[in-house]
Design a protein around this motif. Structure first.
Motif: not given
Length: 129
Positions: A21-24, A26-28, A30, A80, A127
């Motif tokens: 998932d793109l959100e994961i 982005k989170h990783d 950061e 994550k 990303m």
């Protein structure tokens, strides 16, 4: 663990599934950015990797133990994602190589820092896709 070939391939250690998932991602990303600028956490990573190399030297490192250590390092940095099995197997081969077992703490420190920069670049690329 300290030659250029190893440095380039070490980013395989934390390769992320293309289905992630793109959100994961982005989170990783950061998390990696924070880690690169946090000397205390970088030193904790170096300590963890050094302990893994010590287990390899003693002949007590198992792939299951390496998986726990790698996942713990990702968790302690808030990431994550987890290491895929094929990347874990490659990482195990590198950690149990004679070159890795001969690594000094300073060489491991350099490798960890290079690895985090490689992970940052890899996540940036992901990303963009």
């Amino acid at each position: 663990m300290h030659n250029n070939k190893e440095t380039r391939s070490i980013k395989d250690d934390i390769r992320i599934s293309p289905l992630m998932d793109l959100e994961i991602i982005k989170h990783d990303y950061e998390c990696v950015c924070k880690l690169i600028n946090d000397e205390k956490r970088l030193n904790e990573m170096v300590d963890l990797y050094y302990k893994v190399v010590e287990k390899a030297r003693a002949g007590t490192l198992t792939i299951e133990e390496l998986e726990k250590d790698m996942n713990r390092s990702m968790e302690m940095n808030g990431m994550k994602s987890r290491m895929p099995r094929d990347a874990l197997e490659k990482s195990y081969e590198r950690f149990t190589s004679e070159e890795a077992k001969a690594s000094t703490r300073e060489e491991i420190d350099k490798t960890v820092r290079e690895k985090m920069k490689a992970n940052k670049a890899m996540l940036e690329d992901m990303m963009k896709k």
